[in-house]
Each structure stands twice: as C-alpha cells, then as structure tokens.
Design a protein around this motif. Structure first.
Motif, short mmCIF file in Angstrom:
data_model
loop_
_atom_site.label_atom_id
_atom_site.label_comp_id
_atom_site.label_asym_id
_atom_site.label_seq_id
_atom_site.Cartn_x
_atom_site.Cartn_y
_atom_site.Cartn_z
N GLN A 3 40.04 30.01 44.83
CA GLN A 3 39.69 31.69 44.12
C GLN A 3 40.01 31.60 43.30
O GLN A 3 39.35 32.43 42.43
CB GLN A 3 40.65 32.26 45.13
N PRO A 4 41.08 31.00 42.35
CA PRO A 4 41.58 31.49 41.24
C PRO A 4 40.55 30.84 40.07
O PRO A 4 40.38 31.28 39.16
CB PRO A 4 42.95 30.75 40.98
N LEU A 5 39.95 30.49 40.40
CA LEU A 5 38.32 29.72 39.70
C LEU A 5 37.82 30.48 39.70
O LEU A 5 36.83 30.49 38.86
CB LEU A 5 37.97 28.22 40.05
N ILE A 6 37.32 31.03 40.84
CA ILE A 6 36.21 32.35 41.65
C ILE A 6 36.48 33.85 40.39
O ILE A 6 35.49 33.72 39.90
CB ILE A 6 35.41 32.21 42.93
N LYS A 7 37.81 33.34 40.07
CA LYS A 7 37.57 34.86 40.08
C LYS A 7 37.88 34.89 38.29
O LYS A 7 37.93 35.74 37.65
CB LYS A 7 39.98 35.32 40.34
#
Length: 420
Positions: free
Chosen positions: A324-328
C-alpha cells in the motif's frame, strides 16, 4: 622537412594556416577514398576545416590544431611516439558544442555536449590498447535536459572501462565506481552506484514535480540487453518521494538467470516479492499479451507490435507483503491489504491466460471487497471470471455478504450470475 630520405631521423615542422574542404570533394580524391566514388564520410559531415601545426619526427610527432565540422569543434594537442615497438599517445583534447543528436540521428534523446580530456595511452603491436583518461564534461544534453559537471577518471582498454564517473548536477548527484566491459562476449559488469539525489521531474522521467529518488546500488552481472542479463543487483536504502508521500525500501534484490530462451527472474524486497519464470523474450511479453486481449476487445489492446513468438509461456507470482505505501505514491483510489497474492500463467501457443488473486481487502474508489478471491481465464470464444467476497461494501456501510459473481463474456453476449 629535414632529413629525407632517412625517415627515422627526418624532422617535420608543418604549419597549416587554413585547410578547408567539402567531404564529397575529399571522397573524389582517389588517393584518399580509392576508386569507388562513394562518399567515405557520414551524411551529417559535410564540411571540414583545419588550422594547426605538426612538429617532430615521424616516430615522435606532436599535433596541435583545431578541426571545425558541421557537428562541433575539436581542439587537440597530442603527441604520438613509438618507443620500444609500442605506440604511445599523450595529450589533451577539447570538444565544443558536439552535436550528438546529429551524430546518433536521435534528436529526441540527445542534444549537444562540450568536454575536455587528458589521455595517456599505449597501443601494443597486437592492437591492444590501454590508456588512463581524465575527462571533464561541461554539459551533456539527454532526454531534453542538460546535465552539468560530469567527471570521468579511470583506465580505458579496447574491452573495458575501470574507474569513476561523478555527476554533480542540481537534478542528478551520483558517483559510479566499478568496471564494465563493452568489447567482450560476456560483457561482465561489476559496480557500485551511489545515487545521492535524482530529480525525476527535471530529468523528464516522472510527471510529478516532487518526484525524487536516492539509493545505493551494487551489481555483479553479465550482459547488457534485458534478455541477456544474468547475475544479481542489490539496491539498499531506496528512498522515493512523490507528491506529498514517500517510501523507503531497505533492501531490494534482483536475480536473473537466463538460459537460452528460458528465464528465471526474482525480485525480493520488504514490500513485495515477484517471481517470473518461463520461456520468453522480455521484449515479447507486452505484445504477446496485447495480441491475446485484442482477440476479445480490440479497443483495449495496448501494443500493436505483431510477433510470432508462439512458444512464449510464463508463470508469474506476486506477493504483496506491504504494497500500500507504494500504491499510495501513484493513486489514492486503490488500497490493497498486506499479504495479497497474485498468480498468473500464460501460454501463447495454447492462447491461454489465467489470473488468480486472494486478498483480505481490496478497495477501489471507495468500494471494499473483504475476504476477496478472484479467478479469471479465457477459452477460445469467451472470457470467464469468478469473484468471491465475504463482505462487499459498495457504498459506505451498505454491504453485501457472501458475494458470488460468475460471468461469461462472449463476442455476442454476456452471461452474469450474482448471488449474495
């Protein structure tokens, strides 16, 4: 010229005040170009002019002069000598406003460059070359950006370079130390790259004005083309800032083991793991998948390159440990929970593609699927998909439980079955 006919002891002192010529005229001189009548110069070179002098003996002579061309100006003061049956070259070369775009024929990627270099090298009778170089590049235009302050120091041979490359530009601050081969069959590369700061927006690599990346990269590989690269790449302390978010990957490793047409590629990190294995060429993956999609939905095909590659087949597994941190960094409309797994198999000869994924939660544009399981595959005349979700929040707290969706998409119909 004094000393002829004893060429070994003949002294030359020649001054050229202004020598100017068109390249097609030079090509008509049989003594220079032979009797072919063809232009021996590349198309981008139309006119040459030289001013300078040559002094010394035939086996120890110094050239000092300026050569002006359509693609830039070269000033050189170089000594050529032949001690102990080997040839030595020492001197200084300065290149001004060299039109790399015209030389390469790629104006989209390249522009101009200006640099100066000191060289001290030897050429053995066998043709082997070994030289120490020190080069300062004032600027180099690449990808519509002008890089400044580039320094290259090291040893250059006919097969490899061993040394340092430093760039101290406001958009790119980096140091490369290592050895890379360009004249061998193995093309071994072993290097350390300290990427202190790269502004991807200025370098026209990311449309986001705040896109900045830094990392330390160690590589021991062979090959340069994507389908030939074999070895390990280790990336440490990768920091990527984009918009108002950032991510830090402590360690990311890439392993590649090609054996002819077969590839095994593994990418591991603290955010995701990827395994890709099969018989394929990397450049064929996108068009092969696009060709399959075009059979069912031509308007959504993304790659119009046609390839035969009938034996292209692979298995793909992606473990999204903490994705999720990468997608965000790229979108706030999608959220994927930890430990989501995606598996896929593709076989071009059989014309089949299977995609399966399981996730505790997948959220798209505010709609949440909890306990999700998705399976999609194709048959000769249809695409089938099955979706399961323990709880599907479609609008705020409004939800369906034990959702089951099955669909069959055919050229002239869509069969849809929904249960909850």
């Amino acid at each position: 010229i004094n000393g002829l006919p004893d060429t070994e002891n003949t002294y030359v002192h020649a001054i050229v005040h202004d020598l100017s010529a068109y390249t097609n005229d030079i090509s008509n001189v049989e003594l220079i170009a032979g009797d072919s009548g063809e232009n021996i110069f590349p198309d981008f070179l139309q006119h040459l002019s030289f001013k300078g002098k040559a002094t010394g003996f035939f086996n120890d002579i110094t050239l000092d002069g300026i050569l002006k061309t359509d693609v830039g100006t070269l000033y050189a003061k170089v000594n050529y000598s032949e001690p102990n049956k080997a040839s030595e070259i020492k001197g200084f070369v300065q290149a001004t406003n060299i039109r790399v775009d015209k030389i390469t024929g790629d104006a989209q990627t390249f522009g101009q460059t200006t640099f100066k270099t000191n060289i001290n090298g030897k050429i053995a009778p066998s043709g082997q070359f070994d030289a120490s170089i020190k080069t300062d590049i004032n600027y180099f235009d690449i990808n519509q950006y002008r890089l400044n302050n580039i320094a290259i120091n090291g040893t250059l041979t006919e097969t490899d370079f061993d040394g340092n490359i430093q760039i101290a530009d406001s958009a790119l601050d980096m140091n490369f130390t290592g050895n890379f081969e360009f004249g061998t069959t193995q093309l071994n590369q072993k290097f350390l790259l300290n990427l202190h700061h790269a502004n991807l927006y200025k370098l026209h690599l990311d449309p986001n004005p705040k896109a900045i990346i830094s990392a330390d990269i160690m590589a021991t590989i062979s090959g340069l083309k994507p389908d030939e690269i074999s070895g390990n790449i280790n990336i440490f302390d990768l920091k990527y800032n984009r918009a108002n978010d950032s991510i830090k990957i402590n360690e990311l490793t890439i392993q590649s083991k090609p054996t002819g047409y077969h590839h095994d590629i593994k990418i591991n990190s603290d955010f995701f793991n990827i395994e890709l294995s099969g018989n394929f060429l990397i450049e064929n993956l996108s068009p092969a998948l696009s060709q399959l999609v075009a059979q069912y939905s031509p308007q959504t095909a993304w790659d119009t390159t046609f390839i035969e590659a009938e034996h292209t087949a692979f298995e793909l597994k992606i473990e999204m440990l903490n994705i999720q941190p990468l997608i965000k960094l790229f979108t706030t409309q999608i959220a994927i929970s930890n430990n989501t797994v995606l598996n896929s198999t593709f076989n071009k000869e059989k014309n089949t593609l299977l995609i399966e994924t399981t996730s505790d939660q997948i959220e798209i544009a505010g709609m949440k699927m909890n306990g999700a399981s998705i399976r999609a595959f194709n048959l000769p005349n249809s695409i089938q998909a099955n979706v399961l979700s323990k709880r599907f929040n479609y609008a705020g707290n409004y939800a369906l439980t034990d959702l089951k969706i099955s669909s069959i998409i055919q050229p002239d119909s869509v069969d849809l079955n929904i249960n909850w």
